[in-house]
Design a protein around this motif. Structure first.
Motif, PDB file in Angstrom:
ATOM      1  N   TRP A   1      -6.485   6.172   5.733  1.00 41.00           N
ATOM      2  CA  TRP A   1      -6.172   4.781   5.385  1.00 41.00           C
ATOM      3  C   TRP A   1      -6.306   3.880   6.606  1.00 41.00           C
ATOM      4  CZ3 TRP A   1      -2.476   1.089   6.694  1.00 41.00           C
ATOM      5  CH2 TRP A   1      -2.400  -0.025   5.845  1.00 41.00           C
TER       6      TRP A   1
ATOM      7  N   HIS B   1       0.845  -1.187   0.000  1.00 38.32           N
ATOM      8  CA  HIS B   1       0.000   0.000   0.000  1.00 38.32           C
ATOM      9  C   HIS B   1       0.886   1.244   0.000  1.00 38.32           C
ATOM     10  CE1 HIS B   1      -3.759  -2.238   0.845  1.00 38.32           C
ATOM     11  NE2 HIS B   1      -2.941  -3.067   1.483  1.00 38.32           N
TER      12      HIS B   1
ATOM     13  N   ILE C   1       1.087   5.159   0.575  1.00 34.67           N
ATOM     14  CA  ILE C   1       0.269   6.063   1.382  1.00 34.67           C
ATOM     15  C   ILE C   1       0.900   7.448   1.458  1.00 34.67           C
ATOM     16  CG2 ILE C   1      -0.870   6.379   3.604  1.00 34.67           C
ATOM     17  CD1 ILE C   1      -0.419   3.383   4.130  1.00 34.67           C
TER      18      ILE C   1
ATOM     19  N   GLY D   1      -3.048   2.995  -3.753  1.00 31.27           N
ATOM     20  CA  GLY D   1      -2.298   4.228  -3.581  1.00 31.27           C
ATOM     21  C   GLY D   1      -1.432   4.668  -4.729  1.00 31.27           C
TER      22      GLY D   1
ATOM     23  N   ALA E   1       4.306   7.642   7.074  1.00 22.03           N
ATOM     24  CA  ALA E   1       4.121   7.736   5.611  1.00 22.03           C
ATOM     25  C   ALA E   1       5.001   8.813   4.993  1.00 22.03           C
ATOM     26  CB  ALA E   1       2.652   7.966   5.256  1.00 22.03           C
TER      27      ALA E   1
ATOM     28  N   LEU F   1      -2.657   9.147   5.591  1.00 17.72           N
ATOM     29  CA  LEU F   1      -2.423   8.007   6.479  1.00 17.72           C
ATOM     30  C   LEU F   1      -3.585   7.775   7.438  1.00 17.72           C
ATOM     31  CD1 LEU F   1      -0.663   5.775   7.637  1.00 17.72           C
ATOM     32  CD2 LEU F   1       0.504   7.510   9.039  1.00 17.72           C
TER      33      LEU F   1
END
Length: 460
Positions: free
Chosen positions: A26, A16, A18, A97, A45, A23
């Motif tokens: 998510w 993923h 990000i 992403g 991130a 973040l």
């Protein structure tokens, strides 16, 4: 690691991507165990930050990599590669992403993060394979990666194994692989066939100078690429200091770049007629070396007062450009590691280019932004024409004063193209510091931007 995607997604780890600002959102969509693990490990991130998230059985459940902010990404090339190089070895599948508008470029960066120049020494590195994401043209990205690796390998190879003869061998290998025809004019045959400047610059070397002429394609618009192939540049009798001679194996970076671009064009089977011209020489010192003050006659008939033997690249390009112009193509593009002045102006990262055509310049600049291959337009400033016109010859290859060195070199080259649209790149072809997907050493500049712009430049 080969410049290719994984052939299998079996056991691939979900990755993923990000952004810093995304973040929290998510994490809200993940199970609490994931959010707890991320928090405990301090993952924020940031660009290039990575984290493996375990499953209950101890296996890897997923991986996350930080994509930073737009401002941070603007300061680097291939942002995803900054995370890729920090991941453990393994095969990864992008689960979320990846922005669609940069997906192919980011995947290219991933592939290039595995590049190693290992001709002389084994190079260690982690094998991080990527499953091709949905919507990404696998064949195209792999073609671009292979071509970039070719450019890097050619530039990184020292002159002991990449002299004019070896460069010709590389071009012949490329021609055979793609059904192209190729002719190489060597040594005194250059004089017999009216390429006097190429012969003059290269005659002092123990390896004879030559002109490589590759043709591919039988229909469509005509594109001619001309690449400076000075395989080593001592500076001639205007000898360089040792500190300036250390990187001169890369003085054939223009030739390497046009060969890499040619490989892209041929592997993509673009509907055009391609010609590649490479004057391949070594600017060496011997009793028969050309001298400061010599007046030389070019293929085009223009005379050149040679005021610096270290301004040899524009001399060999002049004969090749004159030949290119005789073929009346729809576009001529020259690429050369030509002037230190260009590096002073824009540094090692930008590829400055020259063209008289505003629409072509706009198309190229737009394309460069799409593929993360930055370029910068420079002017064919007509007011400087007098600087390249000495008293005793038509042209001066090294005007005194030091002003506008890249511009006067470009103006010099333009004198040898009178019939065809012309574009010139004054590139560096070298990455000075290690960076993700861009290790220190030879690098392609401008080739992917040109490839992306060709549909506009040639109305393909």
């Amino acid at each position: 690691m080969p410049a290719s995607f994984s052939d299998s997604d079996t056991d691939a780890i979900a990755l993923h991507i990000i952004e810093s600002t995304a973040l929290e959102q998510w994490l809200q969509n993940q199970e609490s165990t994931v959010a707890t693990w991320v928090a405990r490990n301090g993952f924020a991130a940031n660009l290039g930050e990575t984290l493996l998230i375990p499953a209950d059985n101890g296996q890897v459940r997923m991986a996350v990599t930080g994509y930073g902010t737009a401002a941070k990404r603007a300061r680097v090339h291939f942002p995803l590669a900054h995370g890729a190089v920090n991941l453990p070895a393994g095969t990864y599948r992008i689960a979320s992403g990846l922005p669609a508008d940069v997906a192919e470029t980011e995947c290219l960066g991933w592939l290039l993060s595995g590049y190693r120049f290992d001709r002389y020494k084994a190079q260690t590195g982690k094998d991080r394979q990527l499953v091709v994401p949905e919507g990404v043209d696998r064949a195209r990205v792999e073609i671009l990666a292979r071509a970039e690796c070719l450019i890097r390998d050619l530039v990184n190879t020292p002159t002991s194994d990449m002299g004019p003869d070896n460069l010709a061998d590389a071009a012949e290998t490329l021609a055979r692989a793609h059904g192209a025809t190729i002719q190489t004019i060597v040594g005194d045959d250059l004089l017999a066939q009216n390429f006097p400047l190429i012969h003059t610059v290269g005659r002092a070397s123990t390896t004879a100078p030559r002109l490589i002429d590759l043709h591919w394609g039988t229909s469509g618009p005509k594109l001619t690429l001309v690449g400076k192939g000075v395989c080593f540049d001592t500076g001639g009798l205007n000898i360089k200091p040792g500190s300036s001679m250390g990187l001169m194996k890369k003085d054939m970076g223009g030739a390497a770049t046009v060969l890499g671009l040619a490989q892209m064009i041929m592997e993509l089977n673009l509907p055009l007629q391609l010609r590649v011209l490479v004057p391949a020489v070594e600017n060496a010192i011997a009793g028969n070396a050309f001298r400061p003050g010599d007046v030389l006659t070019s293929r085009k008939g223009l005379t050149v007062e040679n005021n610096n033997t270290d301004a040899e690249g524009r001399l060999v390009l002049a004969d090749a450009l004159a030949l290119a112009d005789e073929g009346t193509p729809d576009l001529i593009v020259s690429m050369a590691t030509l002037t230190g002045a260009a590096r002073v102006a824009v540094g090692p990262d930008l590829a400055p280019f020259y063209t008289d055509q505003d629409a072509a310049a706009a198309a190229l600049s737009r394309a460069a932004g799409q593929v993360d291959d930055p370029v910068w337009r420079m002017p064919f400033h007509a007011a400087y024409e007098a600087r390249i016109e000495p008293a005793i010859a038509d042209l001066d290859n090294a005007p005194s004063g030091g002003f506008a060195g890249s511009i006067t070199a470009a103006l010099f080259l333009r004198r040898f193209v009178t019939d065809a649209p012309y574009m010139h790149f004054d590139i560096y072809a070298w990455q000075p510091d290690n960076a993700p997907a861009r290790p220190k050493g030879g690098i392609g500049m401008g080739a992917r931007a040109l490839l992306q712009a060709l549909p506009d430049l040639l109305r393909l």
